[in-house]
Design a protein around this motif. Structure first.
Motif, PDB file in Angstrom:
ATOM      1  N   VAL A  81      47.143  39.514  38.475  1.00 36.55           N
ATOM      2  CA  VAL A  81      47.800  40.445  38.192  1.00 36.55           C
ATOM      3  C   VAL A  81      49.308  40.051  36.888  1.00 36.55           C
ATOM      4  N   ALA A  86      44.733  46.367  38.039  1.00 36.81           N
ATOM      5  CA  ALA A  86      45.472  47.485  38.771  1.00 36.81           C
ATOM      6  C   ALA A  86      45.657  48.531  39.290  1.00 36.81           C
ATOM      7  N   ILE A 142      42.737  43.959  32.434  1.00 31.60           N
ATOM      8  CA  ILE A 142      44.798  44.485  33.764  1.00 31.60           C
ATOM      9  C   ILE A 142      45.452  45.091  34.485  1.00 31.60           C
ATOM     10  N   HIS A 152      43.459  40.244  43.642  1.00 35.08           N
ATOM     11  CA  HIS A 152      43.855  41.621  42.287  1.00 35.08           C
ATOM     12  C   HIS A 152      45.480  41.252  42.194  1.00 35.08           C
TER      13      HIS A 152
END
Length: 429
Positions: A110, A308, A304, A106
């Motif tokens: 991101v 996060a 996104i 991730h």
């Protein structure tokens, strides 16, 4: 008739090689094909004839970003086929390893792949000239995830410490002390990162998704659970084929997965969040509320933010697992092979990763089938691309192209993983 064809021959900042063909006729979008031309790698075929113990190390090579997803799903399938239950501290230890993969994958997407789109930069290197602190924060999160992978898996990429039944070696409590301190710093960085990405400007684009994710009564899903959806699916992973089907399409080397008699669906962070938000720790739910995330997010451009948020969750979860850890008596449950069929399914960073294997009495693989997340999302990505492009049909090609590329990256597609298998038909006259 006026026809425009917009081609993006090579998609940048996604894992693997793919392209986009968009056709506009008389001002209307008539086709949006996410073209996956990366060659199939035939993992399912090369697994035939190999022993069950080799399985985790072979399937790990399918993906350099999420090898734990493949290793864990495959190991579960072996244990299912041979009637083995992995319990005690071995189960949370697997979950802890998986947290490392979520954090690393991730964080990479991101900051390095997706954030430049929203801030108007061609890549993270150029973005770092103005947002150096944000890039350093993302790299620190990636480093923390990699460190956890290396500690439990033996190395950061393609871990070598995973086997059916558990691990080859398990850590002592003292081994986890340094990583606990690094994860505590990462958790604070992750919370700051959620607030940062939530401040981006997002296109208005709400969609009516069928979200599909695993659900487990007492925890946010990672490595076990039933397959569920917001449209009524609630099945054991062994019943996958009763509800879902895969289809071959001409423009892609990846099969398309659909809900039978219904169509496209969405897996990944948005689906997990929509179906399991109430299972997040209180601190992470509060953070979601602080940045304006409702109980479900149906705007894929805001994925996104949810991605996060899952980094923050994974850091929090890893710290909890480390605090509760006691070294198990043995690194793995013994396994005695027998003839049978086994199923495994876990939540890769991009969504559910489903496996099915048939073994003979000696534990040799007779057949293998692997359904990765991007294959499942591909029909949904194409439907969204058509909807994204529709109101832009009269705009210049470069504007449509930029918005479509941004839309594709909403799903963090792992194209290398999605290359599956082609049915070859030869017609001779």
């Amino acid at each position: 008739m006026t026809t425009r064809t917009i081609k993006v021959d090579n998609l940048a900042r996604v894992e693997g090689e793919g392209a986009l063909d968009l056709t506009i006729e008389r001002g209307k979008v008539t086709a949006a094909n996410l073209r996956i031309f990366e060659p199939p790698r035939f993992f399912e075929a090369l697994l035939r004839g190999r022993g069950f113990a080799e399985l985790p190390d072979i399937v790990a090579r399918i993906c350099g970003i999420c090898p734990v997803a493949y290793q864990t799903s495959a190991s579960q399938a072996v244990e299912d086929a041979f009637g083995v239950t992995v319990d005690g501290q071995l189960r949370p230890l697997r979950r802890l390893l998986y947290c490392g993969e979520w954090i690393g994958s991730h964080a990479l997407h991101v900051v390095m792949l997706h954030a430049p789109d929203f801030l108007g930069f061609p890549d993270a290197i150029r973005m770092a000239e103005k947002y150096g602190d944000a890039v350093r924060r993302g790299l620190a999160l990636k480093k923390a995830g990699n460190a956890l992978m290396a500690l439990l898996g033996g190395r950061e990429v393609h871990p070598v410490n995973v086997r059916p039944g558990g691990f080859y070696r398990v850590p002592t409590k003292a081994d986890l002390v340094p990583i606990r301190e690094e994860l505590a710093r990462a958790r604070d960085l992750a919370f700051d990162q959620v607030r940062w990405v939530a401040g981006f400007t997002f296109p208005e684009f709400e969609q009516d998704y069928e979200f599909v994710a695993m659900c487990c009564p007492d925890e946010y899903p990672i490595a076990q659970g039933r397959l569920t959806s917001n449209c009524g699916i609630d099945i054991d992973i062994a019943d996958y084929d009763d509800v879902f089907e895969e289809r071959q399409v001409e423009h892609s080397t990846a099969l398309h997965s659909m809900v039978r008699q219904r169509g496209a669906y969405l897996v990944g962070p948005l689906a997990r969040y929509a179906l399991n938000r109430h299972r997040l720790p209180h601190s992470v739910r509060s953070l979601a509320g602080e940045v304006g995330l409702a109980t479900a997010c149906t705007n894929p451009f805001r994925s996104i933010v949810v991605r996060a948020l899952e980094i923050a969750f994974a850091c929090e979860e890893a710290l909890t697992l480390i605090a509760d850890y006691e070294p198990p008596d043995r690194p793995a449950v013994p396994i005695e092979p027998r003839a049978g069929v086994g199923f495994g399914c876990t939540e890769a960073p991009r969504g559910i990763c489903w496996h099915r294997y048939e073994f003979n009495s000696e534990g040799t693989i007779v057949s293998a089938r692997i359904v990765p997340p991007t294959s499942q999302n591909q029909p949904r990505i194409e439907a969204d691309l058509a909807a994204v492009a529709a109101p832009l049909a009269s705009e210049p090609d470069e504007i449509i192209r930029a918005r479509c590329e941004l839309a594709i990256r909403n799903y963090d597609p792992c194209i290398s993983c999605s290359t599956h298998f082609l049915n070859l038909s030869v017609h001779r006259t």
